[in-house]
Design a protein around this motif. Structure first.
Motif, PDB file in Angstrom:
ATOM      1  N   ASN A   1      43.736  48.396  39.434  1.00  0.00           N
ATOM      2  CA  ASN A   1      43.220  47.165  39.559  1.00  0.00           C
ATOM      3  C   ASN A   1      42.374  47.143  40.891  1.00  0.00           C
TER       4      ASN A   1
ATOM      5  N   MET B   1      39.237  44.139  42.663  1.00  0.00           N
ATOM      6  CA  MET B   1      38.655  42.776  42.694  1.00  0.00           C
ATOM      7  C   MET B   1      37.896  42.842  41.422  1.00  0.00           C
ATOM      8  N   TRP B   2      37.122  43.805  41.251  1.00  0.00           N
ATOM      9  CA  TRP B   2      36.084  43.815  40.097  1.00  0.00           C
ATOM     10  C   TRP B   2      36.643  44.279  38.710  1.00  0.00           C
TER      11      TRP B   2
ATOM     12  N   GLU C   1      40.529  40.984  36.240  1.00  0.00           N
ATOM     13  CA  GLU C   1      40.429  40.189  35.303  1.00  0.00           C
ATOM     14  C   GLU C   1      40.309  41.083  34.009  1.00  0.00           C
TER      15      GLU C   1
ATOM     16  N   SER D   1      43.992  45.695  44.207  1.00  0.00           N
ATOM     17  CA  SER D   1      44.479  44.290  43.696  1.00  0.00           C
ATOM     18  C   SER D   1      45.746  44.067  43.058  1.00  0.00           C
TER      19      SER D   1
ATOM     20  N   GLN E   1      36.995  37.601  51.672  1.00  0.00           N
ATOM     21  CA  GLN E   1      37.783  37.519  50.468  1.00  0.00           C
ATOM     22  C   GLN E   1      39.167  37.985  50.994  1.00  0.00           C
TER      23      GLN E   1
ATOM     24  N   ASP F   1      39.290  29.682  47.754  1.00  0.00           N
ATOM     25  CA  ASP F   1      39.124  29.042  46.405  1.00  0.00           C
ATOM     26  C   ASP F   1      39.561  29.851  45.268  1.00  0.00           C
ATOM     27  N   GLU F   2      39.361  29.754  44.009  1.00  0.00           N
ATOM     28  CA  GLU F   2      40.033  30.126  42.814  1.00  0.00           C
ATOM     29  C   GLU F   2      39.804  31.625  42.762  1.00  0.00           C
ATOM     30  N   ASN F   3      38.784  32.322  43.523  1.00  0.00           N
ATOM     31  CA  ASN F   3      38.812  33.737  43.443  1.00  0.00           C
ATOM     32  C   ASN F   3      39.071  34.235  44.922  1.00  0.00           C
ATOM     33  N   ASN F   4      39.908  33.579  45.490  1.00  0.00           N
ATOM     34  CA  ASN F   4      40.632  34.240  46.950  1.00  0.00           C
ATOM     35  C   ASN F   4      39.539  34.172  48.025  1.00  0.00           C
ATOM     36  N   TYR F   5      38.130  33.791  47.903  1.00  0.00           N
ATOM     37  CA  TYR F   5      37.496  33.692  49.156  1.00  0.00           C
ATOM     38  C   TYR F   5      37.858  32.596  49.784  1.00  0.00           C
TER      39      TYR F   5
END
Length: 836
Positions: free
Chosen positions: A294, A296-297, A300, A324, A610, A631-635
């Motif tokens: 895993n 970050m890219w 998902e 990740s 991030q 935010d929702e993407n951990n930034y």
């Protein structure tokens, strides 16, 4: 009603749009018949007369034989609502224009395929359509037919294709051919764009035979199911060899001389889309163990696949590792509670961990793949589900591998030989670990701040493999490449490999944080060897308070200035990394960082911060201490030192910096204002950003450049209009009139921009010698106005005018945009040059 002359007609992705390039209104899509309808407004303002003339036109009768007057009126209302038609003129025009028919080919041959010039825009003039020609430095009047001919070529078409599609608008192909010749002669139609040679080539399906490699099956089709448990490796990206999965494959295969292969059938490393993976290997071999790495890219997609296989059959067992996959206890518990399809989470280095996990797996009579929780608890560095106790068990952390070479190379063992993807890049490690503990990064914390090197001969053999197999890009995944003397030797070997095979052509690295003379030597080796690369200083910020917060005080920022001077003297390419939104940063501190590198003439790339799951910054105590919000993407979106609004402004400042200095649209203007008038570059950019935000319609070309240029590499209407507006803005904002010196600066900046309607090299006569002025150490002692006349020469070795302007090379750290001149920033050899 009259035409709103603020509108421009553009061609974008096969569609014609009328737009205010300031962005204050949404673009309005139009057709050829809309252009015909608008053309009647140059002869009449009476809508009944216009409607009647439109309905009686041959084009309308051919294409819309049943259209009614009421339908035309509705269309006129729509044009009015879009502000294309207005009651009074919004812009006064006094443009001297020539007739397009004056342009002749002068013996030039029309290219087989043409496209609209990148900066072409059709204006709604006082007496007809107008377009600026940079080639002839004038506007041309267009007929409706000429506009339709121009727009029909779009992003690339032949005369025959346009005639076939648009025959109704032209009496014959000879009429279209004549218009095309005139448009080409004016530089408004140009040869069809191409990608670079490397980009337009179809990447080969990768399948090779490695001399001396393991000769086991190269693809899943070559295997037959047996009684063993299948093991699936899940790659997430077609154009990269998945090094992490390859290392796991190698570790499992070689564990205790193949002991695990008695019970497990390793499915070869082949790239497959998720649906093909499930309908191919999984359908053939059935439930098994699934390995995910895993990042970050990839997280998902990996979770989606993991969910799908567990939902299909709970006998599948999933193991997730990689950066990740959270390591912090609470974060990992939250992760596994949120993602019920994750059976085992592996933390840190996985080569030894995976073998110990597999040594404890088995399959019972019902086909269930499981493990004894007591025995699995002895495996260090994992979190797993104890189904009987209905809880998660976390084991102690695993010490690092002492010998990274103990696991054979997946490249040299042949485990990627049947990968099958259209591969563009291969990743290698020459060492592993990082001596630094920066809080935003999980590299140092993950490896206990100690570096272990791979055997040099193994590294060179992997490089040779990459070159021999024509892999274009090589990633060196070290945290600090250039830390050791041997890295220079490795760099020389990369160049030698390219000389032997033509590959690799580009090298992407993370250079050592505490940059030394080795970085200079490495970039010199790469540059002289034709390798696309450049020196990258990972500064993140120079703000002392922020450096203290992110634990980066141990890196000497003073050394960067010394290195930058060396790079400048040797004319080697150099850029620096900054981070947007580090806790501790402020708007003023970020502006100072940008100003610092403008002064040093070093390009900047800035990246949003991030919250990496295994970084020190993700520690709950750290998050609470510095009031970090994500935010929702951990930034990160706010911290104790900046608000969400502050961060938005910093991001906007970086965008205007990128346009102005990265892509160099204002590179010389902002420096001249600073040198001659003591207007700091960052203050000028900040003033420009505020102005176009508050009054976007005042200077629409500037507004377009600020908001859209970085995503749409064009200047609708041409560079000339843009720099005229820049001059007007400077006068309005600072009272500085355009004298001969300012005119020279604007000329230099304008002609440094690629224009596909011009032919290079290009020599411009300047009233003052800007090159000598720009190169002088003391700009105050002799102002530009005191220099005599000189020539300024620009060339296009990277073929920027003949390729897709929005094309980015693999490693987009460099800005291949400004044309070459003696004062342009150095660039490494670009793959664009191969199109020559």
């Amino acid at each position: 009603m009259v035409l709103n002359k603020d509108y421009m007609l553009l061609q974008r992705k096969g569609k014609m749009i009328l737009t205010l390039i300031s962005g204050v209104r949404r673009p309005f899509a139009v057709t050829e018949l809309d252009l015909l309808l608008l053309s009647f407004y140059w002869h009449s303002s009476n809508e009944q007369e216009i409607t009647s003339a439109f309905l009686n036109h041959a084009w309308v009768k051919a294409l819309l034989p049943n259209v009614t007057a009421s339908q035309v009126e509705i269309r006129l209302q729509q044009l009015n609502q879009a502000d294309v038609l207005v009651t009074t003129p919004k812009t006064e025009q006094s443009l001297n224009a020539r007739v397009l028919s004056e342009c002749s080919m002068s013996g030039e041959q029309l290219p087989a395929e043409l496209c609209v010039s990148a900066h072409a825009a059709v204006l709604l003039g006082d007496e007809g359509f107008l377009t600026w020609s940079a080639k002839h430095q004038c506007h041309y009047h267009f007929t409706v037919e000429a506009v339709i001919a121009l727009m029909s070529f779009g992003e690339g078409a032949s005369l025959a294709q346009v005639m076939e599609d648009k025959a109704v608008f032209f009496s014959s192909q000879s009429e279209l051919a004549l218009l095309a010749q005139q448009l080409f002669a004016a530089g408004i139609l140009v040869s069809k764009k191409t990608l670079s040679s490397a980009a337009e080539e179809e990447l080969p399906q990768f399948s090779s035979e490695t001399p001396g490699a393991d000769i086991s099956a190269k693809s899943w089709q070559q295997l037959m199911p047996d009684q063993r448990i299948p093991v699936y490796f899940v790659p997430h990206m077609e154009n990269h060899f998945p090094l992490a999965l390859g290392v796991l494959f190698s570790a499992l295969k070689h564990y205790e001389d193949g002991a695990l292969l008695q019970h497990f059938q390793l499915i070869p490393l082949n790239f497959l889309e998720p649906a093909d993976l499930l309908n191919g290997p999984y359908r053939k071999f059935g439930p098994g163990v699934w390995l995910f790495s895993n990042y970050m890219w990839s997280l998902e997609l990996n979770i989606e696949i993991s969910d799908a296989i567990k939902k299909h059959d709970k006998r599948n067992l999933t193991i997730h590792g990689g950066p990740s996959t959270p390591d912090y206890a609470q974060a990992c518990e939250d992760f596994m509670q949120q993602h019920q399809s994750v059976d085992i989470a592996a933390h840190g280095e996985g080569e030894v961990t995976i073998t110990e996990i597999f040594a404890n797996l088995s399959r019972d009579e019902r086909g269930d793949i499981g493990f004894d929780s007591y025995r699995m608890s002895a495996v260090a560095g994992i979190t797993f589900r104890d189904d009987l106790a209905e809880k998660l068990i976390r084991t102690p952390s695993r010490p690092r591998m002492k010998e990274p070479d103990s696991v054979p190379s997946p490249y040299l063992s042949g485990y990627f030989d049947g990968y099958g993807g259209r591969v563009e890049a291969a990743i290698i490690e020459t060492n592993r670990g990082c001596p630094y503990g920066c809080t935003f990064c999980d590299w140092g914390s993950a490896t206990n701040q100690k570096i272990r090197v791979f055997d040099l001969e193994r590294v060179k053999a992997e490089i040779d493999w990459i070159g021999r197999n024509n892999v274009r890009v090589m990633w060196i995944a070290d945290a600090n490449y250039g830390l050791y003397d041997r890295d220079i030797d490795i760099s020389r070997f990369i160049v030698e490999t390219k000389q032997r095979y033509g590959f690799p052509q580009e090298v992407v690295v993370n250079y050592t944080k505490n940059s030394t003379w080795r970085l200079v030597e490495i970039i010199k080796v790469f540059t002289e060897g034709g390798i696309i690369s450049q020196g990258i200083i990972s500064i993140q910020t120079t703000d002392e308070k922020t450096l203290e917060v992110i634990n980066r005080k141990n890196i000497r920022t003073e050394r960067y200035d010394e290195l930058a001077k060396i790079f400048s003297d040797l004319k080697l390419p150099l850029s620096t990394d900054l981070m947007l939104g580090l806790p501790g940063i402020t708007v003023d501190a970020f502006n100072k960082d940008l100003q610092r590198y403008i002064d040093m003439d070093v390009s900047v790339k800035a990246y949003p911060t991030q919250l990496l799951p295994n970084s020190p910054m993700a520690d709950p105590d750290y998050i609470a201490k510095y009031k970090i919000e994500v935010d929702e993407n951990n930034y990160l979106i706010s911290s104790f030192s900046y608000t969400e609004q502050d961060l938005r402004w910093m991001k906007q400042m970086y965008q205007i910096y990128t346009m102005a200095d990265g892509y160099s649209l204002l590179r010389y203007v902002i420096r001249y204002l600073q040198w001659q008038y003591d207007i700091r570059a960052i203050d000028f950019l900040q003033a420009m950003l505020k102005f176009v935000t508050q009054e976007p319609s005042a200077f629409p070309a500037i507004t377009w450049a600020v908001h859209y240029f970085n995503h749409d590499k064009s200047l609708p209407g041409g560079w000339n209009a843009f720099y005229q507006q820049v001059s007007a803005f400077i006068t309005q904002q600072y009272g500085i009139e355009q004298d001969s010196a300012m005119s020279v600066v604007l000329q230099v900046n304008q002609y440094s921009m690629p224009d596909d309607s011009l032919t290079y090299p290009l020599s411009i006569e300047l009233q003052h010698d800007f090159v000598s002025y720009f190169s002088a150490d003391d700009k105050k002692s002799k102002p530009l106005a005191e220099y005599g006349p000189a020539q300024f020469v620009v060339s296009d070795p990277n073929k920027m005018v003949s390729i897709d302007m929005n094309y980015l090379q693999y490693d987009s750290h460099q800005y291949f945009w400004e044309l070459h001149s003696v004062i342009a920033r150095p660039k490494s050899v670009s793959e664009f040059a191969e199109t020559a």
